[in-house]
Design an enzyme around this catalytic site. Structure first.
Site, short mmCIF file in Angstrom:
data_model
loop_
_atom_site.label_atom_id
_atom_site.label_comp_id
_atom_site.label_asym_id
_atom_site.label_seq_id
_atom_site.Cartn_x
_atom_site.Cartn_y
_atom_site.Cartn_z
N ASP A 287 0.90 -1.14 0.01
CA ASP A 287 0.01 -0.14 -0.07
C ASP A 287 0.92 1.24 0.09
O ASP A 287 2.09 1.11 0.18
CB ASP A 287 -0.86 0.02 1.10
CG ASP A 287 -2.09 0.70 0.82
OD1 ASP A 287 -2.13 1.76 -0.04
OD2 ASP A 287 -3.11 0.76 1.63
C1 BGC Z 1 -5.16 3.08 0.58
C2 BGC Z 1 -5.42 2.24 -0.59
C3 BGC Z 1 -5.51 2.95 -1.72
C4 BGC Z 1 -4.30 3.57 -2.25
C5 BGC Z 1 -4.32 3.90 -3.73
C6 BGC Z 1 -3.81 4.14 0.10
O1 BGC Z 1 -3.87 5.05 1.09
O2 BGC Z 1 -4.70 2.55 1.80
O3 BGC Z 1 -6.69 1.57 -0.27
O4 BGC Z 1 -5.63 1.78 -2.81
O5 BGC Z 1 -3.94 4.58 -1.18
O6 BGC Z 1 -5.06 5.38 -3.56
#
Ligand code: BGC
Length: 765
Positions: A287
């Site tokens: 992530d």
């Molecule tokens: C979130 C994810 C998301 C990613 C990309 C992160 O901060 O936890 O769920 O897919 O950002 O936007």
């Protein structure tokens, strides 16, 4: 090369399954051919090019377009996220084809969580429909629109089971139940990926957040998760597994630690469980910034160490940090990371690119330049009929005293509240490429419904919150919430004035979408004080009060329940939300939604979920005893239980009939009930089947959902609904961490929510 042009396809995919079928033609994936191709490619790649494939970046201030062009030139980037138009995507793919040595196509990803251009209800709302066909329609339309924008992958579905309504991200998942979340997640994966992620209108899914993000302590985002192995395997892991079994090509790894180990550094989770036990062959992606965060988690001594730990633990692709590119070359040089490990990670990236069909045609989701839409946000690109249909199904009627609803299209209706005229909030968080001005507010929806028939008065009545700190929080990055400069009393006075002129008052209250989002944890679950004061003033007018809730989590609604004549949970219902809510309010659609999550009475009751274990000292309301498990200042039970939701008609459920008294080892048994619509309106409801194992080697939940069926009954009509129970439905993880079904007597409970059920028994031999 064959292009399928998309311009004329902004039609209802859900309503035209044959067309949808045609769009997702068969693409048998030949694993041998893929391996041969990818191995051949790997053999030509330099170490830097392999490491480049592991980098996923977002265009932005840290990575402006020029810098990315340079990286693409040098083969230093594998995929891009947050770029969402064909024009922008094409420009980058062109650079790969023109500038890079090996011309390995980029893939493009985005958070298409509940829609791309057309926004559907938030996942918690989708789960409230208990309608897998509706979820499938959402998946197909979302994938269609995403692929039509040039995207290849979505960061969805989010299947984090959660019993933590303080957590803002509970809005993105399918609620508290493992089985329901598994059904929803796997349905979404199948719908989005279609027969093959290589199809023109399919996108590859990346199920998230692996694992157990929904179990964070105190509901505070990014916090620690700590749970027993039984709970992890029994309650939290199955929805990820179900989504992977459905074929999800990607897994996004959670930001949290699990039992002391950050998921990004958890080789047991990412290798032993995911690869060895579950046989996952796709790609793992960290992530946002998670590799850097290993330093703050306290499991890496410096950036290089963080990279070593992440790669060795099984993170293939790194999202939004430059650490892999910076430190992997040195780590390989000094032998701390082997070439085989780099090859494995790069192979996973190349495999999914192959599966996306990008090596066949890097422009497969783009088509020729001339086919690019003139206006990305053109009305003709939206799927409004699907959005309205699904949104209606996601609405849950919580209370309807003296049949306050449905409203008559006559007389005067006062619509009051800070959420009544908000096009932004109704879309909810993660509204992808949705455009607020294309969404239908409740005010607009009610105007459409009453035009020429009833007088509609409107007043805002209150700000979302009068708390300056909360207003600033919500408006930190965008002007998301407009703050009315009038005094709270002046706004209430105007609203009361309108209410007094009306026959009925509809109050649209709850949370701004930013209150139920990532990094939006709350310690209170009440409707903000400004809106509570408004409700009290509206109540004091003596007019019938219909409360329409918009929110992304269970709220504590004891006061609102007391005040309201009717209470409707609409979540954040998307682009067509206003029309869909009006359909329900005026009875054009008979509500059928059921809660996928428990609504507690107070924050102090959390965690409160329907499938809890029994205790040694259960509290008996008929015979209270101080030394039993209860609160002395409130009752144990929720305000609204899991599975609950009313209709404008009534249904009765017959006693449960079993096909046999015993279920043979590894055999099946069937439980059935007859459901009758005893009211005078047609309506749909959801029949729910729960199981309980009252005596086992470990305590088992008082009930566990193991089946549901959504049925439509005409007034007066009856239908027999049967559930087949097999051995898998009886299995659980025992103390030795074996998945077993133990012989004994089982209880079957069938009803229209998790509390009021009919009960029967059978013996498993
Ligand atoms: C979130 C994810 C998301 C990613 C990309 C992160 O901060 O936890 O769920 O897919 O950002 O936007």
């Amino acid at each position: 090369m064959k292009w399928i042009y998309s311009v004329s396809l902004a039609v209802s995919l859900a309503l035209q399954p044959a067309l949808a079928e045609e769009l997702i033609g068969p693409h048998p994936m030949n694993a041998q051919a893929r391996d041969a191709f990818v191995n051949q490619l790997l053999s030509q790649m330099t170490l830097d090019e392999k490491i480049g494939q592991l980098r996923l970046i977002s265009v932005g201030p840290d990575n402006p377009k020029e810098a990315i062009r340079d990286m693409i030139h040098k083969g230093q980037v594998g995929a891009i996220f947050n770029t969402v138009t064909r024009q922008d995507i094409r420009a980058m793919q062109d650079q790969v084809m023109q500038l890079s040595r090996l011309k390995i196509p980029l893939f493009f990803a985005y958070d298409v969580v509940h829609g791309q251009r057309t926004i559907f209800p938030i996942p918690l709302g989708l789960a409230s429909s208990w309608d897998l066909d509706a979820v499938s329609a959402v998946g197909r339309v979302s994938a269609y629109e995403a692929a039509d924008d040039g995207l290849n992958m979505t960061w969805a579905p989010m299947v984090d089971v959660s019993r933590e309504p303080r957590w803002g991200r509970i809005s993105e998942g399918f609620g508290e139940d493992t089985w329901l979340s598994s059904q929803m997640g796997s349905t979404m994966v199948k719908a989005m990926q279609g027969k093959s992620a290589a199809d023109r209108y399919a996108v590859m899914t990346s199920v998230k957040h692996f694992a157990a993000y929904g179990g964070i302590e105190g509901g505070r985002d990014y916090n620690t998760v700590d749970m027993s192995s039984q709970r992890l395997f029994q309650d939290y892991l199955p929805p990820y597994k179900a989504s992977l079994d459905a074929g999800s090509g990607g897994v996004m790894v959670a930001l949290n630690s699990l039992n002391g180990v950050p998921a990004t550094a958890d080789g047991w989770l990412l290798k032993t469980v995911l690869r060895d036990e579950w046989k996952f062959k796709g790609i793992t992606i960290s992530d946002h910034g998670a590799i850097k965060e290993l330093l703050k988690h306290g499991v890496a001594s410096d950036p290089e160490d963080a990279v070593r730990v992440a790669l060795k633990s099984g993170i293939d692709m790194s999202m939004s940090d430059e650490y892999y590119s910076k430190y992997l070359p040195g780590l390989v040089k000094r032998g701390a990371v082997s070439m085989a490990e780099i090859d494995d990670a790069a192979r996973h990236v190349l495999n999914v690119k192959y599966d996306m069909g990008l090596f066949n045609d890097p422009y497969s989701h783009l088509g020729p330049k001339e086919s690019d839409p003139q206006d990305t946000n053109a009305e003709s690109r939206l799927h409004r009929a699907d959005a309205r249909d699904v949104a209606r199904k996601s609405i849950v009627l919580l209370k309807n005293r003296l049949e306050t609803l449905p409203l008559k299209r006559a007389g005067t209706i006062a619509l009051i509240g800070p959420l009544a005229d908000s096009q932004r909030d109704i879309m909810g968080s993660w509204s992808a490429a949705g455009v607020a001005k294309q969404s239908v507010s409740l005010l607009q929806g009610m105007r459409n419904a009453t035009a020429g028939k009833a007088t509609l008065l409107y007043a805002k009545g209150a700000n979302i919150s009068d708390n300056k700190g909360i207003q600033d929080f919500l408006n930190l990055y965008e002007q998301a919430v407009s703050v009315d400069a009038r005094t709270p009393q002046a706004m209430i006075d105007e609203a009361v004035e309108k209410a007094k002129q009306a026959d009925v008052v509809v109050a649209a209250v709850g949370e701004a979408q930013g209150m139920a989002h990532e990094a939006s944890s709350r310690s209170e679950l009440t409707i903000p004080a400004s809106q509570q004061k408004l409700l009290a003033a509206l109540k004091a007018t003596g007019k019938p009060l219909v409360i329409v809730l918009m929110n992304g989590r269970p709220l504590t609604l004891v006061n609102e329940d007391r005040m309201a004549d009717a209470l409707v949970e609409t979540w954040f219902s998307g682009t067509e939300g206003g029309n869909a809510i009006a359909d329900v309010l005026f009875g054009d659609y008979n509500p059928s939604g059921k809660l996928p999550i428990t609504f507690p009475r107070s924050v102090g009751q959390i965690p409160l979920y329907y499938n809890h274990l029994p205790t040694g000292r259960p509290y008996n309301y008929a015979k209270p005893n101080k030394y039993t498990s209860h609160y002395y200042d409130t009752v144990n039970g929720p305000l609204y239980p899991f599975g609950y939701g009313l209709s404008y008609t009534r249904f009765s459920v017959s006693p449960v009939k079993m096909s046999a008294k015993t279920m043979p080892r590894n055999g099946t048994v069937e439980a059935s009930v007859t459901v009758t619509n005893t009211g005078d309106r047609d309506g749909a409801t959801v029949v729910q089947m729960y199981l309980n194992d009252p005596v086992a080697s470990v305590s088992r939940p008082v009930r566990d959902l193991r089946g549901f069926k959504r049925i439509m009954l005409k007034a007066g009509e009856s239908q027999t609904v049967s559930f087949k129970i097999d051995v898998d439905a009886l299995k659980f993880w025992n103390q030795q961490m074996q998945q077993v079904a133990e012989p004994g007597t089982f209880n079957v409970m069938i009803g229209l929510d998790s509390v009021r059920t009919q009960r029967a028994q059978f013996d498993y031999l």
